[in-house]
Design a protein around this motif. Structure first.
Motif, PDB file in Angstrom:
ATOM      1  N   ARG A  54      -4.188  -1.432   7.200  1.00 21.51           N
ATOM      2  CA  ARG A  54      -2.746  -1.848   6.699  1.00 21.51           C
ATOM      3  C   ARG A  54      -2.096  -2.758   7.578  1.00 21.51           C
ATOM      4  O   ARG A  54      -2.350  -2.539   8.892  1.00 21.51           O
ATOM      5  CB  ARG A  54      -1.937  -0.846   6.207  1.00 21.51           C
ATOM      6  CG  ARG A  54      -2.178  -0.120   4.832  1.00 21.51           C
ATOM      7  CD  ARG A  54      -1.302   0.997   4.575  1.00 21.51           C
ATOM      8  NE  ARG A  54      -1.814   2.395   5.199  1.00 21.51           N
ATOM      9  CZ  ARG A  54      -1.064   3.341   4.841  1.00 21.51           C
ATOM     10  NH1 ARG A  54      -0.111   3.656   4.079  1.00 21.51           N
ATOM     11  NH2 ARG A  54      -1.705   4.641   5.408  1.00 21.51           N
ATOM     12  N   ALA A  92       0.809  -1.287  -0.065  1.00 19.12           N
ATOM     13  CA  ALA A  92       0.086   0.011   0.126  1.00 19.12           C
ATOM     14  C   ALA A  92       0.858   1.166   0.201  1.00 19.12           C
ATOM     15  O   ALA A  92       1.450   1.482   0.893  1.00 19.12           O
ATOM     16  CB  ALA A  92      -1.070   0.059   1.240  1.00 19.12           C
ATOM     17  N   THR A  99      -1.551   6.218   0.480  1.00 17.15           N
ATOM     18  CA  THR A  99      -2.784   5.520   1.063  1.00 17.15           C
ATOM     19  C   THR A  99      -3.435   6.297   2.043  1.00 17.15           C
ATOM     20  O   THR A  99      -3.021   6.675   2.946  1.00 17.15           O
ATOM     21  CB  THR A  99      -2.682   4.225   1.060  1.00 17.15           C
ATOM     22  OG1 THR A  99      -2.009   3.431   0.108  1.00 17.15           O
ATOM     23  CG2 THR A  99      -3.820   3.448   1.518  1.00 17.15           C
ATOM     24  N   ALA A 116      -2.655  -3.628   2.207  1.00 20.01           N
ATOM     25  CA  ALA A 116      -4.069  -2.896   2.511  1.00 20.01           C
ATOM     26  C   ALA A 116      -4.789  -4.096   2.931  1.00 20.01           C
ATOM     27  O   ALA A 116      -4.717  -5.321   2.315  1.00 20.01           O
ATOM     28  CB  ALA A 116      -4.630  -2.337   1.533  1.00 20.01           C
TER      29      ALA A 116
END
Length: 294
Positions: free
Chosen positions: A85, A75, A79, A103
């Motif tokens: 996460r 990720a 993000t 993620a």
């Protein structure tokens, strides 16, 4: 009139900026990014349970299915901080990374965020993480059935029925879905009775021995023409499989679609088991989640 390049929206209280909504991602079908986002938003109630707790790998097509694509596991830093996460080890990473921030899609805003990135395909492993982000033992057994031309999904259906019976004899209930591509997959809840790849390999080899003209258990291309390859290696914890209800990057916006066993038993032509996003939304409205095992 073209739509604005960027459109601010709120999804379940999360602020998102959607972009290039009129960009055509499936040129042959005229299917736009707006329609991709609409599909994922509407299928979310049945899709999200199958993604919950599973580290995500996406395949992104920023310029549509005819353009360049790439897999994304990590990720990126940009993000949103509200996207869950989890940092997990990745031994043997091709990029020499010891760990990756994956993620996890667990809510509608995250799903829409990834749809807006043209993450057409969603791939997940056969295991989940707990609330602390620690990997749990595998909870799913999967067999990927891949037809070697001239075999098609019709032949995959015949092998799926054989596999269903072998699994049932071991007390496991199999559920079928299309891959959204050429083949199909069988899933079963897994109780960790043994290492899943070893178990799956043994069953694949058993069926290859019993049905040598129909089944092959090795990946070598030269062994596969006219047969169905039972890919047992998808149970390796480092591997992922396309999620139920995920779009696929084909000419049409096809979907990896859960099936009824009667559809598998009665399949006579490959086109009978090709389902687009619109087809799947209609199926879900009528039948609910045929993969309601999550």
């Amino acid at each position: 009139m073209n739509s604005p390049a960027k459109v601010p929206v709120k999804v379940d209280g999360r602020a998102l900026t959607l972009s290039n909504l009129d960009k055509v991602l499936y040129p042959e079908f005229g299917f736009t990014k707006a329609e991709v986002i609409d599909y994922y938003s509407r299928v979310a109630p049945v899709l999200l349970p199958h993604l919950k707790g599973r580290p995500l790998t996406v395949k992104r097509f920023p310029n549509g299915v005819d353009g360049q694509s790439f897999f994304e596991k990590n990720a990126p830093d940009h993000t949103p901080d509200w996207v869950r996460r989890v940092k997990l080890p990745v031994p043997g990473s091709t990029k020499n990374r010891e760990a990756i921030d994956f993620a996890v899609i667990e809510d509608l805003p995250t799903l829409v965020y990834y749809a807006n990135l043209a993450a057409l395909e969603l791939h997940v492993p056969q295991w989940r993480v707990d609330e602390d982000g620690e990997a749990l033992p595998p909870d799913t057994l999967v067999f990927d059935l891949d037809p070697g031309p001239p075999a098609t999904i019709v032949e995959c259906c015949r092998v799926a029925l054989m596999l269903r019976d072998v699994l049932a004899a071991d007390g496991l209930t199999a559920l079928p879905k299309t891959s959204g591509n050429k083949g199909m997959q069988l899933y079963a809840d897994w109780d960790c009775r043994e290492e899943p790849s070893a178990y799956a390999k043994r069953l694949a080899r058993l069926l290859e021995k019993e049905h040598p003209t129909q089944v092959v258990s090795v990946m070598a291309r030269k062994a596969r023409p006219g047969k169905v390859f039972i890919d047992w290696s998808q149970n390796n914890p480092a591997k992922t499989t396309v999620a139920p209800y995920s779009l696929r990057a084909r000419e049409l916006p096809t979907v990896s679609t859960p099936l009824r066993w009667t559809e598998v038993e009665g399949c006579e032509r490959p086109e009978e088991l090709v389902f687009t996003a619109a087809d799947v939304l209609a199926r879900v409205e009528k039948r609910g989640d045929l993969f309601g095992r999550a």
